[in-house]
Design an enzyme around this catalytic site. Structure first.
Site, mmCIF file in Angstrom:
data_model
loop_
_atom_site.group_PDB
_atom_site.id
_atom_site.type_symbol
_atom_site.label_atom_id
_atom_site.label_comp_id
_atom_site.label_asym_id
_atom_site.label_seq_id
_atom_site.Cartn_x
_atom_site.Cartn_y
_atom_site.Cartn_z
ATOM 1 N N TYR A 1 -12.437 -1.560 -3.877
ATOM 2 C CA TYR A 1 -12.947 -1.735 -2.507
ATOM 3 C C TYR A 1 -14.466 -1.580 -2.424
ATOM 4 C CZ TYR A 1 -8.276 -2.008 -0.441
ATOM 5 O OH TYR A 1 -7.012 -2.406 -0.074
ATOM 6 N N GLU B 1 -9.548 -10.177 -7.927
ATOM 7 C CA GLU B 1 -8.580 -9.087 -7.746
ATOM 8 C C GLU B 1 -7.406 -9.214 -8.726
ATOM 9 O OE1 GLU B 1 -7.787 -9.252 -3.512
ATOM 10 O OE2 GLU B 1 -9.824 -8.578 -3.036
ATOM 11 N N ASN C 1 -2.119 0.209 6.688
ATOM 12 C CA ASN C 1 -1.587 -1.040 7.237
ATOM 13 C C ASN C 1 -0.704 -1.828 6.274
ATOM 14 O OD1 ASN C 1 -3.626 -1.881 5.617
ATOM 15 N ND2 ASN C 1 -4.819 -2.922 7.193
ATOM 16 N N LYS D 1 0.819 -1.216 0.000
ATOM 17 C CA LYS D 1 0.000 0.000 0.000
ATOM 18 C C LYS D 1 0.857 1.273 0.000
ATOM 19 C CE LYS D 1 -3.972 -2.228 2.245
ATOM 20 N NZ LYS D 1 -5.028 -2.088 3.295
ATOM 21 N N HIS E 1 -2.207 -5.333 1.441
ATOM 22 C CA HIS E 1 -3.509 -5.963 1.241
ATOM 23 C C HIS E 1 -3.282 -7.448 1.009
ATOM 24 C CE1 HIS E 1 -7.452 -6.882 -0.472
ATOM 25 N NE2 HIS E 1 -6.798 -7.524 -1.433
HETATM 26 P P1 IDP Z 1 -8.192 -6.566 5.664
HETATM 27 O O1 IDP Z 1 -7.363 -5.682 4.772
HETATM 28 O O2 IDP Z 1 -7.392 -7.079 6.822
HETATM 29 O O3 IDP Z 1 -8.888 -7.663 4.900
HETATM 30 P P2 IDP Z 1 -10.772 -5.234 5.796
HETATM 31 O O4 IDP Z 1 -11.709 -5.300 6.958
HETATM 32 O O5 IDP Z 1 -11.121 -6.006 4.560
HETATM 33 O O6 IDP Z 1 -9.325 -5.639 6.323
HETATM 34 O O7 IDP Z 1 -10.615 -3.695 5.432
HETATM 35 C C1 IDP Z 1 -10.003 -3.302 4.222
HETATM 36 C C2 IDP Z 1 -9.033 -2.176 4.512
HETATM 37 O O8 IDP Z 1 -9.779 -1.039 4.975
HETATM 38 C C3 IDP Z 1 -8.021 -2.439 5.626
HETATM 39 O O9 IDP Z 1 -6.907 -3.166 5.211
HETATM 40 C C4 IDP Z 1 -7.660 -1.025 6.040
HETATM 41 O O10 IDP Z 1 -6.738 -0.420 5.116
HETATM 42 C C5 IDP Z 1 -9.001 -0.311 5.923
HETATM 43 N N1 IDP Z 1 -9.718 -0.289 7.211
HETATM 44 C C6 IDP Z 1 -10.315 -1.339 7.840
HETATM 45 N N2 IDP Z 1 -10.860 -0.961 9.001
HETATM 46 C C7 IDP Z 1 -10.628 0.364 9.121
HETATM 47 C C8 IDP Z 1 -10.950 1.341 10.120
HETATM 48 O O11 IDP Z 1 -11.582 1.052 11.145
HETATM 49 N N3 IDP Z 1 -10.510 2.618 9.884
HETATM 50 C C9 IDP Z 1 -9.823 2.976 8.755
HETATM 51 N N4 IDP Z 1 -9.497 2.086 7.796
HETATM 52 C C10 IDP Z 1 -9.887 0.802 7.969
HETATM 53 MG MG MG Z 2 -10.323 -7.569 3.405
#
Ligand code: IDP
Ligand code: MG
Length: 139
Positions: A51, A128, A114, A11, A117
């Site tokens: 997304y 994807e 984070n 990312k 992905h």
């Molecule tokens: P994942 O990437 O671990 O599968 P998901 O729940 O699918 O997590 O969420 C997709 C992405 O959305 C996350 O990787 C993160 O970048 C972002 N995200 C998830 N939860 C939050 C939040 O509470 N605040 C801001 N961004 C979030």
């Molecule tokens: Mg996810």
């Protein structure tokens, strides 16, 4: 049966912070083969489309802005049990909850920014990969 391909993106935060090389090394050390890869940047529109499943979530706008804020590395990876093993390698969404030694524990800055992905199912991995790569870009 578990499939053998997954999809990842390094990312914008991890690219900006200079972690591309370290993250690719972790991916290689964990036994994944790179079958497609590109350094690219998502438009707001493309990030929104990628997304789309999170459209109703409160963080959707923030996520789309962030994912289109700078270059990323997109890659298709191959290994037995790829989706599950890759999710283990990256760790929990929130880096403060990610297991020690995982990519997110090492390189993520926050729950939103984070570092990486990882696809969450075989079906989404294929969707994807097809979103980012034509058949002729996959080896
Ligand atoms: P994942 O990437 O671990 O599968 P998901 O729940 O699918 O997590 O969420 C997709 C992405 O959305 C996350 O990787 C993160 O970048 C972002 N995200 C998830 N939860 C939050 C939040 O509470 N605040 C801001 N961004 C979030
Ligand atoms: Mg996810």
């Amino acid at each position: 049966m578990a499939g053998n391909r997954t999809f990842t993106m390094i990312k914008p935060d991890a690219v900006r912070n200079g972690h591309i090389g370290a993250i690719l090394a972790k991916i290689n050390e964990a036994g994944f083969r790179i079958v497609a890869m590109k350094f690219t940047k998502l438009s707001q529109e493309k990030a929104g489309e990628f997304y789309e499943v999170h459209k109703e979530r409160p963080f959707y706008g923030e996520l789309v802005d962030f994912m289109s804020s700078g270059p990323i590395v997109a890659a298709a990876l191959e290994k037995d049990n790829a989706v599950e093993d890759f999710r283990k390698l990256i760790g929990a969404t929130n880096p403060s909850e990610a297991a020690e030694g995982t990519i997110r524990a090492l390189y993520a800055t926050s729950i939103g920014e984070n570092a990486v992905h990882g696809a969450d199912s075989d079906e989404n991995a294929e969707r994807e990969i097809a979103f980012h790569f034509s058949r002729y870009e996959q080896f």
